[in-house]
Design a protein around this motif. Structure first.
Motif, PDB file in Angstrom:
ATOM      1  N   HIS A   1     -88.460   5.073 -57.410  1.00 60.60           N
ATOM      2  CA  HIS A   1     -87.602   5.746 -58.380  1.00 60.60           C
ATOM      3  C   HIS A   1     -86.334   6.345 -57.789  1.00 60.60           C
ATOM      4  N   GLY A   2     -86.289   6.506 -56.505  1.00 65.44           N
ATOM      5  CA  GLY A   2     -85.137   7.165 -55.920  1.00 65.44           C
ATOM      6  C   GLY A   2     -85.075   8.634 -56.328  1.00 65.44           C
ATOM      7  N   PRO A   3     -83.904   9.147 -56.711  1.00 66.80           N
ATOM      8  CA  PRO A   3     -83.763  10.567 -57.082  1.00 66.80           C
ATOM      9  C   PRO A   3     -84.606  10.987 -58.279  1.00 66.80           C
ATOM     10  N   LEU A   4     -84.942  10.020 -59.164  1.00 62.97           N
ATOM     11  CA  LEU A   4     -85.767  10.345 -60.335  1.00 62.97           C
ATOM     12  C   LEU A   4     -87.186  10.729 -59.945  1.00 62.97           C
ATOM     13  N   ALA A   5     -87.562  10.505 -58.703  1.00 63.38           N
ATOM     14  CA  ALA A   5     -88.917  10.825 -58.259  1.00 63.38           C
ATOM     15  C   ALA A   5     -89.237  12.307 -58.439  1.00 63.38           C
ATOM     16  N   TRP A   6     -88.226  13.170 -58.298  1.00 65.26           N
ATOM     17  CA  TRP A   6     -88.468  14.611 -58.450  1.00 65.26           C
ATOM     18  C   TRP A   6     -88.901  14.945 -59.886  1.00 65.26           C
ATOM     19  N   VAL A   7     -88.296  14.288 -60.857  1.00 65.32           N
ATOM     20  CA  VAL A   7     -88.637  14.539 -62.272  1.00 65.32           C
ATOM     21  C   VAL A   7     -89.966  13.883 -62.625  1.00 65.32           C
ATOM     22  N   ASN A   8     -90.109  12.611 -62.290  1.00 65.83           N
ATOM     23  CA  ASN A   8     -91.342  11.889 -62.638  1.00 65.83           C
ATOM     24  C   ASN A   8     -92.548  12.442 -61.883  1.00 65.83           C
ATOM     25  N   GLY A   9     -92.311  12.936 -60.661  1.00 60.55           N
ATOM     26  CA  GLY A   9     -93.398  13.569 -59.924  1.00 60.55           C
ATOM     27  C   GLY A   9     -93.897  14.817 -60.622  1.00 60.55           C
ATOM     28  N   ALA A  10     -92.970  15.566 -61.218  1.00 62.61           N
ATOM     29  CA  ALA A  10     -93.359  16.762 -61.963  1.00 62.61           C
ATOM     30  C   ALA A  10     -94.209  16.389 -63.164  1.00 62.61           C
ATOM     31  N   PHE A  11     -93.813  15.336 -63.908  1.00 67.52           N
ATOM     32  CA  PHE A  11     -94.599  14.888 -65.050  1.00 67.52           C
ATOM     33  C   PHE A  11     -95.979  14.415 -64.604  1.00 67.52           C
TER      34      PHE A  11
ATOM     35  N   SER B   1    -114.244  13.769 -75.545  1.00 69.90           N
ATOM     36  CA  SER B   1    -114.217  12.313 -75.440  1.00 69.90           C
ATOM     37  C   SER B   1    -113.975  11.914 -73.991  1.00 69.90           C
ATOM     38  N   LEU B   2    -115.035  11.459 -73.331  1.00 69.64           N
ATOM     39  CA  LEU B   2    -114.899  10.976 -71.959  1.00 69.64           C
ATOM     40  C   LEU B   2    -113.949   9.786 -71.913  1.00 69.64           C
ATOM     41  N   ARG B   3    -114.001   8.975 -72.960  1.00 65.75           N
ATOM     42  CA  ARG B   3    -113.107   7.814 -73.029  1.00 65.75           C
ATOM     43  C   ARG B   3    -111.648   8.266 -73.037  1.00 65.75           C
ATOM     44  N   GLN B   4    -111.353   9.317 -73.798  1.00 60.13           N
ATOM     45  CA  GLN B   4    -109.982   9.806 -73.868  1.00 60.13           C
ATOM     46  C   GLN B   4    -109.504  10.326 -72.513  1.00 60.13           C
ATOM     47  N   ILE B   5    -110.392  11.041 -71.805  1.00 57.94           N
ATOM     48  CA  ILE B   5    -110.039  11.563 -70.485  1.00 57.94           C
ATOM     49  C   ILE B   5    -109.803  10.417 -69.505  1.00 57.94           C
ATOM     50  N   VAL B   6    -110.695   9.414 -69.544  1.00 57.10           N
ATOM     51  CA  VAL B   6    -110.555   8.262 -68.645  1.00 57.10           C
ATOM     52  C   VAL B   6    -109.259   7.507 -68.945  1.00 57.10           C
ATOM     53  N   GLU B   7    -108.977   7.309 -70.243  1.00 58.29           N
ATOM     54  CA  GLU B   7    -107.739   6.620 -70.613  1.00 58.29           C
ATOM     55  C   GLU B   7    -106.519   7.417 -70.168  1.00 58.29           C
ATOM     56  N   PHE B   8    -106.602   8.742 -70.295  1.00 53.12           N
ATOM     57  CA  PHE B   8    -105.505   9.612 -69.870  1.00 53.12           C
ATOM     58  C   PHE B   8    -105.217   9.406 -68.381  1.00 53.12           C
ATOM     59  N   ILE B   9    -106.278   9.419 -67.579  1.00 56.45           N
ATOM     60  CA  ILE B   9    -106.114   9.232 -66.136  1.00 56.45           C
ATOM     61  C   ILE B   9    -105.644   7.810 -65.821  1.00 56.45           C
ATOM     62  N   PHE B  10    -106.187   6.846 -66.581  1.00 57.42           N
ATOM     63  CA  PHE B  10    -105.815   5.444 -66.374  1.00 57.42           C
ATOM     64  C   PHE B  10    -104.340   5.199 -66.680  1.00 57.42           C
ATOM     65  N   LEU B  11    -103.806   5.945 -67.676  1.00 62.82           N
ATOM     66  CA  LEU B  11    -102.409   5.760 -68.085  1.00 62.82           C
ATOM     67  C   LEU B  11    -101.426   6.532 -67.201  1.00 62.82           C
ATOM     68  N   LEU B  12    -101.936   7.458 -66.403  1.00 64.85           N
ATOM     69  CA  LEU B  12    -101.044   8.247 -65.552  1.00 64.85           C
ATOM     70  C   LEU B  12    -100.132   7.398 -64.667  1.00 64.85           C
ATOM     71  N   PRO B  13    -100.617   6.282 -64.097  1.00 68.30           N
ATOM     72  CA  PRO B  13     -99.730   5.469 -63.252  1.00 68.30           C
ATOM     73  C   PRO B  13     -98.504   4.906 -63.978  1.00 68.30           C
ATOM     74  N   LEU B  14     -98.506   4.943 -65.320  1.00 71.83           N
ATOM     75  CA  LEU B  14     -97.300   4.497 -66.036  1.00 71.83           C
ATOM     76  C   LEU B  14     -96.081   5.300 -65.605  1.00 71.83           C
ATOM     77  N   ASN B  15     -96.329   6.543 -65.146  1.00 74.30           N
ATOM     78  CA  ASN B  15     -95.223   7.380 -64.691  1.00 74.30           C
ATOM     79  C   ASN B  15     -94.531   6.798 -63.461  1.00 74.30           C
ATOM     80  N   LEU B  16     -95.168   5.811 -62.822  1.00 73.76           N
ATOM     81  CA  LEU B  16     -94.552   5.155 -61.668  1.00 73.76           C
ATOM     82  C   LEU B  16     -93.411   4.235 -62.083  1.00 73.76           C
ATOM     83  N   ILE B  17     -93.414   3.820 -63.355  1.00 72.30           N
ATOM     84  CA  ILE B  17     -92.363   2.921 -63.840  1.00 72.30           C
ATOM     85  C   ILE B  17     -91.087   3.731 -64.054  1.00 72.30           C
TER      86      ILE B  17
END
Length: 274
Positions: A72-82, A152-168
């Protein structure tokens, strides 16, 4: 004619689902009878969430920023916070289940409905002491299982699974928020579905007709949950906003039922000779 053309879009915007979490904030602040619920149960959780957030930022923020900087370059500071805020929200959500916060959210939800004139609706699933001075004091023991949003364990798992989207870069964080909101939105009306006594198929059909509105509600609710320090306050105000949305849904549902009943009422016989 011109006033009608202006009024219709204004009414549509005012009733937009994404506004209800914000409406809940102002409603909560303007109605002091809700304050004891915050002090009694969520203040300790507020301190706990602050502790978790502080530790996550102290120990994990810089390592994650260093990793994100590769992409991400400089955007890493913002996306890292999210990313850290999302991780904090997932941990806090699981811990709050252990602290039985859901019971407090049910009380907030029901108190708002009572204050808006839907006490008969609430009375179908809990005892009410209507002689008391305010809606919170009127709340008695539930006569049926009372859950604001089921764990909802499924919701928590999906939440964690979707976290890597912040890498985009750029698009990743909005995608994460919307996809999580899509899943989480309908859970904010779980209590409403139970008050309506909907079956599983009826609940799915109800949500399907309003899926876009639930997605927007859930996305805004999640954004508020990610606000450092105030996440627990916004948890309660979102429940308040959820109840305010139910008030509008019930107005429409009951008006529709009244029209249907009137349509099926046969006209009374009148003797023209009188």
């Amino acid at each position: 004619m011109a006033s009608q053309l202006i009024a219709r879009p204004a009414k549509a915007v005012a009733g937009a689902s994404w506004l209800y979490p914000f409406k809940g904030i102002f409603y909560f602040i303007r109605h002091p009878f809700l304050y004891p619920l915050f002090r009694a149960r969520l203040l300790p959780c507020f301190i706990l969430s602050l502790f978790i957030l502080t530790n996550l930022f102290f120990w994990t923020y810089l390592p994650q920023v260093a990793f994100l900087a590769i992409f991400h370059g400089p955007l890493a500071w913002v996306n890292g916070a999210f990313l850290v805020l999302g991780e904090s929200a997932a941990i806090v959500a699981m811990l709050f289940e252990a602290f039985f916060v859901d019971e407090t959210l049910v009380d907030v939800f029901d108190a708002v409905l009572i204050n808006e004139g839907l006490e008969n609706f609430v009375a179908s699933s809990r005892l009410l002491n209507l002689d008391e001075s305010d809606p919170v004091k009127q709340l008695g023991k539930p006569t049926k299982p009372a859950i604001y949003s089921p764990f909802s364990l499924r919701q928590i798992v999906e939440f964690i699974f979707l976290l890597p989207l912040n890498l985009i870069p750029i698009a990743g964080t909005p995608m994460f928020l919307v996809l999580t909101g899509y899943r989480a939105g309908p859970f904010h009306h779980w209590r409403y579905f139970k008050l309506l006594d909907l079956s599983k198929s009826e609940r799915k059909a109800f949500v399907k007709r309003r899926q876009l509105r639930y997605t927007w509600f859930g996305t805004v609710a999640l954004l508020l949950q990610l606000v450092p320090v105030f996440s627990m306050f916004f948890l309660m105000t979102t429940a308040t906003g959820s109840a305010l949305w139910v008030v509008k849904l019930e107005e429409k549902r009951r008006a529709h039922q009244a029209n249907e009943n009137n349509r099926h009422v046969l006209p009374q016989y009148a003797d023209d000779a009188n």
